[in-house]
Write a protein that holds these residues in place. Structure first.
Motif, PDB file in Angstrom:
ATOM      1  N   ALA A 151      40.760  51.122   9.047  1.00 34.05           N
ATOM      2  CA  ALA A 151      41.328  51.070   7.702  1.00 34.05           C
ATOM      3  C   ALA A 151      41.611  52.468   7.169  1.00 34.05           C
ATOM      4  O   ALA A 151      40.799  53.374   7.325  1.00 34.05           O
ATOM      5  N   CYS A 152      42.781  52.602   6.517  1.00 31.09           N
ATOM      6  CA  CYS A 152      43.256  53.924   6.096  1.00 31.09           C
ATOM      7  C   CYS A 152      42.571  54.427   4.842  1.00 31.09           C
ATOM      8  O   CYS A 152      42.558  55.614   4.562  1.00 31.09           O
ATOM      9  N   GLY A 153      42.039  53.491   4.026  1.00 33.19           N
ATOM     10  CA  GLY A 153      41.364  53.902   2.790  1.00 33.19           C
ATOM     11  C   GLY A 153      42.298  54.200   1.639  1.00 33.19           C
ATOM     12  O   GLY A 153      41.841  54.467   0.531  1.00 33.19           O
ATOM     13  N   ARG A 154      43.602  54.157   1.866  1.00 33.67           N
ATOM     14  CA  ARG A 154      44.540  54.604   0.825  1.00 33.67           C
ATOM     15  C   ARG A 154      45.529  53.533   0.380  1.00 33.67           C
ATOM     16  O   ARG A 154      46.087  53.627  -0.705  1.00 33.67           O
ATOM     17  N   CYS A 155      45.779  52.506   1.214  1.00 37.51           N
ATOM     18  CA  CYS A 155      46.787  51.500   0.851  1.00 37.51           C
ATOM     19  C   CYS A 155      46.224  50.594  -0.246  1.00 37.51           C
ATOM     20  O   CYS A 155      45.050  50.669  -0.609  1.00 37.51           O
TER      21      CYS A 155
ATOM     22  N   CYS B  60      43.147  48.541   0.967  1.00 42.15           N
ATOM     23  CA  CYS B  60      41.944  49.371   1.083  1.00 42.15           C
ATOM     24  C   CYS B  60      41.410  49.739  -0.297  1.00 42.15           C
ATOM     25  O   CYS B  60      40.198  49.730  -0.529  1.00 42.15           O
TER      26      CYS B  60
ATOM     27  N   CYS C 143      43.885  46.157   5.905  1.00 38.42           N
ATOM     28  CA  CYS C 143      44.560  47.446   5.691  1.00 38.42           C
ATOM     29  C   CYS C 143      46.023  47.324   6.121  1.00 38.42           C
ATOM     30  O   CYS C 143      46.329  46.749   7.162  1.00 38.42           O
ATOM     31  N   GLU C 144      46.903  47.889   5.310  1.00 41.84           N
ATOM     32  CA  GLU C 144      48.337  47.740   5.564  1.00 41.84           C
ATOM     33  C   GLU C 144      48.897  48.833   6.472  1.00 41.84           C
ATOM     34  O   GLU C 144      50.072  48.819   6.812  1.00 41.84           O
ATOM     35  N   ASN C 145      48.067  49.791   6.863  1.00 42.19           N
ATOM     36  CA  ASN C 145      48.582  50.932   7.628  1.00 42.19           C
ATOM     37  C   ASN C 145      47.995  51.086   9.019  1.00 42.19           C
ATOM     38  O   ASN C 145      48.323  52.043   9.707  1.00 42.19           O
TER      39      ASN C 145
HETATM   40 ZN   LIG Z   1      44.588  50.776   4.250  1.00 44.11          ZN
END
Ligand SMILES: [Zn+2]
Ligand SMILES: [Zn+2]
Length: 390
Positions: free
Chosen positions: A89-93, A96, A104-106
């Protein structure tokens, strides 16, 4: 390095592969100390998850020592001991940011492929087919961890590998399964499946205040663990009519919440029902054998919660929608948003509230991974959970 690879149906092999390298500024490389075989790895082993290729490195439950970090990974240093959540998971989308790390979308580079099957794509997952990104897994000596500034949790020295490793997937998954039940004092929670996730869902339901927890399975050694270590009452579905028994135990109303910790390769005491779904699954007319899910829906008290944490891959047949709609049931489900739970559950372990390593039955060296899959699949030697030591 050595890595456990998927060869084909019911076959894995430990082979030499190139060492992973930093590919992105937010990557880290982890030298693995312990890695576990998951029930969901058996779905890959049996060939029920599409898009596995020969040579894919398996494993989504692993921990070890950070040996290299990309320039944007400010929170980790070489030498840190970490456990790595299975969803990437990117933590930013947007997902997240809402704590929905497993969507997570990324993180799924093959999102287009997943969208064809599921409408939208879930997150990437380590070692879990090209449908979820084709990432190399952690049943190996080393792994590349993308978005290492978000996922890995530093583990203090006093927490042993066996306890910390359970934070990669199964303890958070079991805990989320119980949390989704909205447990209030006096509640009765029933859990289908006394595998590692079901056992930890049962133990978590107790932690969250359920008055009674009832675990359903057919393996006496697993039911014993549920009774001894998770404080559960147990039902063996090969000896008892589950719906009758649950009604009897709940004054005819049914459990307040029902957790499906079985998923797509369920087994059923009724031979005709089993044959029906087994045949449809073999012909790929349906992808799942959803016995536990159907039974959980029929058993649940009206207005109660059906919490689904067993893994599904595609479509189910004969979903009891009439019962679901007319009895005001609620379904909650999802791959676990592990990153949300690692810290609080590590604290519960440190406070001595729970020792999730009670589910581990076997330790084997990495080179014996194929044997580990085999004894886990066949439930030989009272196998509940295999940890591979690297
Ligand atoms: Zn994400
Ligand atoms: Zn797992």
């Amino acid at each position: 390095m050595k890595a456990t690879t998927w060869v084909g149906k019911d076959k894995v092999k430990v082979v030499d592969v190139p060492d992973p390298k930093i590919m992105n500024s937010r990557d880290a490389i982890v030298k693995i100390s312990s890695t576990a075989i998951c029930g969901s790895d058996l779905h890959l082993y049996h060939g029920y998850i599409p898009a596995m290729r020969e040579g894919d490195i398996l494993g989504h439950e692993f921990m070890g020592e950070v040996v290299e970090v990309g320039p944007e990974v400010g929170n980790l240093a070489v030498g840190d001991r970490v456990v790595v959540p299975f969803p990437i998971a990117c933590g930013r989308c947007r997902s997240c940011q809402q704590g929905l790390f497993s969507v997570c979308e990324n993180s799924n580079p093959n999102a287009g492929f997943a969208e064809k099957l599921m409408g939208h794509s879930p997150a990437g997952i380590f070692g879990y087919s090209h449908l979820t990104g084709g990432y190399a897994g952690g049943q190996a000596e080393y792994a590349r961890v993308p978005f290492a500034d978000v996922g890995p949790l530093k583990v203090p020295d006093e927490v042993p590998d066996d306890q910390a490793l359970m934070l990669a997937d199964i303890f958070p998954t079991g805990y989320m399964g119980a949390e989704m039940c909205d447990i209030t004092p006096g509640d009765v929670v029933a859990v289908w499946g006394a595998g590692p996730v079901g056992l930890l869902a049962a133990a978590s339901a107790r932690l969250l205040g359920a008055e009674r927890v009832i675990v359903i399975d057919r393996y006496p050694y697993r039911l014993r663990l549920a009774a001894d270590r998770a404080g559960a009452e147990v039902l063996n579905y090969e000896e008892t009519d589950v719906l009758d028994a649950l009604n009897e135990l709940t004054a005819g109303r049914g459990p307040d919440a029902c957790i499906d910790a079985v998923g797509l390769e369920g087994h059923h005491g009724n031979a005709a029902m089993y044959a029906y779904d087994r045949a449809k699954q073999a012909a790929r007319v349906e992808t799942e054998r959803p016995f536990a899910l159907r039974e959980a829906i029929l058993a649940c008290r009206s207005g109660g919660v059906v919490s689904v944490i067993g893994a599904y891959g595609g479509f189910v047949d004969k979903f009891p929608m009439g019962a679901f709609m007319n009895r005001s049931l609620i379904m909650r489900t999802g791959q676990c948003h592990v990153q949300r739970y690692t810290r609080p559950l590590l604290e519960r372990i440190r406070r001595g509230e729970i020792d999730p390593s009670f589910v581990i039955s076997h330790h084997l060296p990495l080179k014996d991974a194929a044997k580990g899959y085999q004894i886990f699949q066949k439930k030989q030697d009272d196998c509940t959970k295999v940890v591979l030591k690297v």
